[in-house]
Write a protein that holds these residues in place. Structure first.
Motif, PDB file in Angstrom:
ATOM      1  N   ASP A 178       0.916  -1.224   0.162  1.00  7.12           N
ATOM      2  CA  ASP A 178       0.507  -0.483  -0.053  1.00  7.12           C
ATOM      3  C   ASP A 178       0.681   1.197   0.139  1.00  7.12           C
ATOM      4  O   ASP A 178       0.514   2.388  -0.540  1.00  7.12           O
ATOM      5  CB  ASP A 178      -1.461  -0.052   1.275  1.00  7.12           C
ATOM      6  N   ALA A 179       2.019   0.992   0.365  1.00  4.99           N
ATOM      7  CA  ALA A 179       2.527   2.198   0.862  1.00  4.99           C
ATOM      8  C   ALA A 179       4.069   2.554  -0.254  1.00  4.99           C
ATOM      9  O   ALA A 179       4.030   3.895  -1.313  1.00  4.99           O
ATOM     10  CB  ALA A 179       4.057   2.391   1.657  1.00  4.99           C
ATOM     11  N   ILE A 180       3.636   1.944  -1.528  1.00  3.41           N
ATOM     12  CA  ILE A 180       4.166   1.704  -2.885  1.00  3.41           C
ATOM     13  C   ILE A 180       3.144   2.601  -3.455  1.00  3.41           C
ATOM     14  O   ILE A 180       2.656   1.873  -4.093  1.00  3.41           O
ATOM     15  CB  ILE A 180       4.524   0.736  -3.333  1.00  3.41           C
ATOM     16  N   ILE A 181       4.240   3.288  -4.235  1.00  2.08           N
ATOM     17  CA  ILE A 181       3.711   4.240  -5.112  1.00  2.08           C
ATOM     18  C   ILE A 181       3.260   3.811  -6.821  1.00  2.08           C
ATOM     19  O   ILE A 181       3.164   3.831  -7.726  1.00  2.08           O
ATOM     20  CB  ILE A 181       3.602   5.936  -5.429  1.00  2.08           C
ATOM     21  N   SER A 182       4.163   3.587  -6.366  1.00  6.81           N
ATOM     22  CA  SER A 182       5.107   2.692  -8.113  1.00  6.81           C
ATOM     23  C   SER A 182       4.097   2.002  -8.729  1.00  6.81           C
ATOM     24  O   SER A 182       3.893   0.687  -8.090  1.00  6.81           O
ATOM     25  CB  SER A 182       6.468   2.382  -8.257  1.00  6.81           C
ATOM     26  N   LYS A 183       4.074   1.976 -10.105  1.00  4.02           N
ATOM     27  CA  LYS A 183       3.151   0.408 -10.700  1.00  4.02           C
ATOM     28  C   LYS A 183       3.870  -1.042 -10.715  1.00  4.02           C
ATOM     29  O   LYS A 183       3.781  -1.716 -10.761  1.00  4.02           O
ATOM     30  CB  LYS A 183       3.240   1.144 -12.224  1.00  4.02           C
ATOM     31  N   SER A 184       5.515  -0.805 -10.694  1.00  2.00           N
ATOM     32  CA  SER A 184       6.123  -1.510 -10.513  1.00  2.00           C
ATOM     33  C   SER A 184       6.363  -1.983  -8.532  1.00  2.00           C
ATOM     34  O   SER A 184       6.197  -1.333  -8.059  1.00  2.00           O
ATOM     35  CB  SER A 184       7.446  -1.755 -11.017  1.00  2.00           C
ATOM     36  N   LYS A 185       6.370  -3.382  -7.760  1.00  2.00           N
ATOM     37  CA  LYS A 185       6.331  -3.415  -6.663  1.00  2.00           C
ATOM     38  C   LYS A 185       7.672  -4.523  -6.531  1.00  2.00           C
ATOM     39  O   LYS A 185       7.683  -4.648  -5.420  1.00  2.00           O
ATOM     40  CB  LYS A 185       4.813  -4.244  -6.137  1.00  2.00           C
ATOM     41  N   ASN A 186       8.273  -3.937  -6.816  1.00  2.29           N
ATOM     42  CA  ASN A 186       9.880  -5.489  -7.167  1.00  2.29           C
ATOM     43  C   ASN A 186      10.971  -4.934  -6.230  1.00  2.29           C
ATOM     44  O   ASN A 186      12.091  -3.614  -6.854  1.00  2.29           O
ATOM     45  CB  ASN A 186      10.720  -5.592  -8.830  1.00  2.29           C
ATOM     46  N   THR A 187      10.917  -4.393  -4.573  1.00  2.00           N
ATOM     47  CA  THR A 187      11.540  -4.197  -3.668  1.00  2.00           C
ATOM     48  C   THR A 187      11.859  -5.282  -3.071  1.00  2.00           C
ATOM     49  O   THR A 187      11.026  -6.407  -2.270  1.00  2.00           O
ATOM     50  CB  THR A 187      10.657  -2.551  -3.301  1.00  2.00           C
ATOM     51  N   PRO A 188      12.691  -5.502  -2.617  1.00  2.00           N
ATOM     52  CA  PRO A 188      13.655  -6.335  -2.048  1.00  2.00           C
ATOM     53  C   PRO A 188      12.944  -5.254   0.073  1.00  2.00           C
ATOM     54  O   PRO A 188      13.233  -6.678   0.999  1.00  2.00           O
ATOM     55  CB  PRO A 188      14.855  -6.580  -1.879  1.00  2.00           C
ATOM     56  N   PHE A 189      12.436  -4.887   0.531  1.00  2.00           N
ATOM     57  CA  PHE A 189      12.283  -4.191   1.190  1.00  2.00           C
ATOM     58  C   PHE A 189      10.861  -3.965   1.458  1.00  2.00           C
ATOM     59  O   PHE A 189      10.567  -3.453   3.219  1.00  2.00           O
ATOM     60  CB  PHE A 189      12.788  -2.603   1.463  1.00  2.00           C
ATOM     61  N   LEU A 190      10.222  -5.039   1.478  1.00  2.00           N
ATOM     62  CA  LEU A 190       8.626  -5.477   1.311  1.00  2.00           C
ATOM     63  C   LEU A 190       8.389  -5.522   3.351  1.00  2.00           C
ATOM     64  O   LEU A 190       9.170  -7.034   3.360  1.00  2.00           O
ATOM     65  CB  LEU A 190       7.838  -6.699   0.597  1.00  2.00           C
ATOM     66  N   GLY A 191       8.152  -4.873   3.623  1.00  2.00           N
ATOM     67  CA  GLY A 191       7.752  -5.593   5.509  1.00  2.00           C
ATOM     68  C   GLY A 191       8.516  -4.822   6.149  1.00  2.00           C
ATOM     69  O   GLY A 191       9.073  -5.043   7.235  1.00  2.00           O
ATOM     70  N   GLU A 192       9.703  -4.340   5.451  1.00  2.00           N
ATOM     71  CA  GLU A 192      10.984  -3.427   6.703  1.00  2.00           C
ATOM     72  C   GLU A 192      10.500  -1.984   6.792  1.00  2.00           C
ATOM     73  O   GLU A 192       9.607  -1.420   6.272  1.00  2.00           O
ATOM     74  CB  GLU A 192      11.826  -3.428   6.470  1.00  2.00           C
ATOM     75  N   ILE A 193      10.863  -1.898   8.345  1.00  2.00           N
ATOM     76  CA  ILE A 193      10.437  -0.335   8.529  1.00  2.00           C
ATOM     77  C   ILE A 193      11.876   0.467   9.099  1.00  2.00           C
ATOM     78  O   ILE A 193      12.443   0.054   8.865  1.00  2.00           O
ATOM     79  CB  ILE A 193      10.599  -1.000  10.373  1.00  2.00           C
ATOM     80  N   PHE A 194      11.160   1.626   8.262  1.00  2.00           N
ATOM     81  CA  PHE A 194      12.057   2.742   7.991  1.00  2.00           C
ATOM     82  C   PHE A 194      12.341   3.687   9.054  1.00  2.00           C
ATOM     83  O   PHE A 194      11.223   4.116   9.250  1.00  2.00           O
ATOM     84  CB  PHE A 194      11.725   2.878   6.563  1.00  2.00           C
ATOM     85  N   THR A 195      12.665   4.656   8.746  1.00  2.00           N
ATOM     86  CA  THR A 195      13.273   5.425   9.371  1.00  2.00           C
ATOM     87  C   THR A 195      13.874   6.977   9.144  1.00  2.00           C
ATOM     88  O   THR A 195      14.510   7.007   8.051  1.00  2.00           O
ATOM     89  CB  THR A 195      14.149   6.362  11.440  1.00  2.00           C
ATOM     90  N   GLY A 196      13.010   8.154   8.268  1.00  2.00           N
ATOM     91  CA  GLY A 196      12.886   9.176   7.474  1.00  2.00           C
ATOM     92  C   GLY A 196      12.039   8.739   6.031  1.00  2.00           C
ATOM     93  O   GLY A 196      12.055   7.344   5.701  1.00  2.00           O
ATOM     94  N   LYS A 197      11.918   9.871   5.847  1.00  2.00           N
ATOM     95  CA  LYS A 197      10.863   9.625   4.832  1.00  2.00           C
ATOM     96  C   LYS A 197      10.750  11.375   3.654  1.00  2.00           C
ATOM     97  O   LYS A 197      10.944  12.302   4.420  1.00  2.00           O
ATOM     98  CB  LYS A 197       9.411   9.217   5.352  1.00  2.00           C
ATOM     99  N   VAL A 198      10.422  11.150   2.995  1.00  2.00           N
ATOM    100  CA  VAL A 198      10.858  12.249   2.167  1.00  2.00           C
ATOM    101  C   VAL A 198       8.998  12.262   1.507  1.00  2.00           C
ATOM    102  O   VAL A 198       8.507  11.492   1.131  1.00  2.00           O
ATOM    103  CB  VAL A 198      10.984  11.799   0.134  1.00  2.00           C
ATOM    104  N   ILE A 199       8.743  13.523   2.304  1.00  2.00           N
ATOM    105  CA  ILE A 199       7.725  13.283   2.021  1.00  2.00           C
ATOM    106  C   ILE A 199       6.549  13.975   0.752  1.00  2.00           C
ATOM    107  O   ILE A 199       5.173  14.259   0.969  1.00  2.00           O
ATOM    108  CB  ILE A 199       6.764  13.959   3.555  1.00  2.00           C
ATOM    109  N   GLY A 200       7.662  15.087   0.463  1.00  2.00           N
ATOM    110  CA  GLY A 200       6.961  15.635  -0.947  1.00  2.00           C
ATOM    111  C   GLY A 200       8.057  16.596  -1.381  1.00  2.00           C
ATOM    112  O   GLY A 200       9.456  16.875  -1.016  1.00  2.00           O
ATOM    113  N   THR A 201       7.933  17.005  -2.280  1.00  2.00           N
ATOM    114  CA  THR A 201       9.117  18.618  -3.583  1.00  2.00           C
ATOM    115  C   THR A 201       8.234  19.255  -3.354  1.00  2.00           C
ATOM    116  O   THR A 201       7.066  19.476  -3.527  1.00  2.00           O
ATOM    117  CB  THR A 201       9.516  17.717  -4.121  1.00  2.00           C
ATOM    118  N   ILE A 202       8.971  20.225  -3.684  1.00  2.00           N
ATOM    119  CA  ILE A 202       8.364  21.235  -4.398  1.00  2.00           C
ATOM    120  C   ILE A 202       9.285  21.962  -5.170  1.00  2.00           C
ATOM    121  O   ILE A 202      10.313  22.370  -5.315  1.00  2.00           O
ATOM    122  CB  ILE A 202       8.627  22.841  -3.346  1.00  2.00           C
TER     123      ILE A 202
END
Length: 210
Positions: A178-202
């Protein structure tokens, strides 16, 4: 890899040219570039996020999302890459964002196409797992790439066009489908907890929220 790195450095030296070597992955490559810089050869280099975080030990269970190019190497190589970042041998970090559809990835490891999506998790993964100061990450992921490409420096000043990334350094979040915006889902990080997030760009007058 190291044969090609040595060849390209020699060609750059012979022709007195600039060269950028993308996504190095081995201790030998780091040392070749370090020696070239000492000789004042105009070489720059980058390393991919996954090669800073994972090793060949992580693919022992044949995780298809860790089949990437360049391949994951040993812990000794990984440590050499981190050292190269710290001492300036390696100039920048790339996401090495390679989306693949399910048909290309969901195969036996040998037949699966290499690549992983990384744009959405690159900063968070590094910020979570590597003991590097935020200033170094910003330099290697933002400032240095612009210098290599001869792009103007981004400044925050009156009447200048905004070109900013908004980071929430303390935010924790889980990488799931649900957190992945990309149409592709091929990430090795599924299920991992991260600290720090890019929340937007201007960019200019526009705010893009993640």
């Amino acid at each position: 890899e190291e044969l090609m790195v040595r060849r390209d450095i020699e060609l750059a030296a012979y022709s007195d040219s600039k060269i950028h070597i993308q996504n190095i992955s081995s201790e030998g490559s780091v040392e070749l570039i370090r020696q070239a810089k000492r000789k004042k050869i105009r070489v720059t280099a980058s390393v991919a996020v996954l090669n800073l975080l994972k090793t060949d030990k992580d693919i022992i269970d044949f995780n298809i999302n860790l089949k990437v190019n360049p391949p994951l190497r040993t812990e000794q190589d990984r440590k050499a890459l981190i050292k190269g970042l710290k001492d300036g041998t390696i100039d920048c970090i790339t996401s090495n964002h390679v989306p693949q559809d399910a048909e290309a990835k969901n195969l036996e490891f040998y037949y699966s196409e290499p690549g992983a999506i990384m744009l959405e998790t690159a900063f968070a993964a590094l910020n979570t797992s590597l003991d590097l100061p935020i200033e170094l990450l910003v330099e290697k992921m933002s400032i240095q790439p612009r210098k290599i490409l001869n792009l103007p420096e981004v400044t925050i000043e009156k009447n200048a066009e905004a070109n900013l990334v908004i980071l929430e350094l303390e935010q924790t979040w889980k990488c799931n489908q649900d957190a992945i915006i990309s149409k592709s889902k091929n990430t090795p990080f599924l299920g991992e907890i991260f600290t720090g997030k890019v929340i937007g760009t201007i960019k200019g007058d526009f705010l893009y929220k993640n």
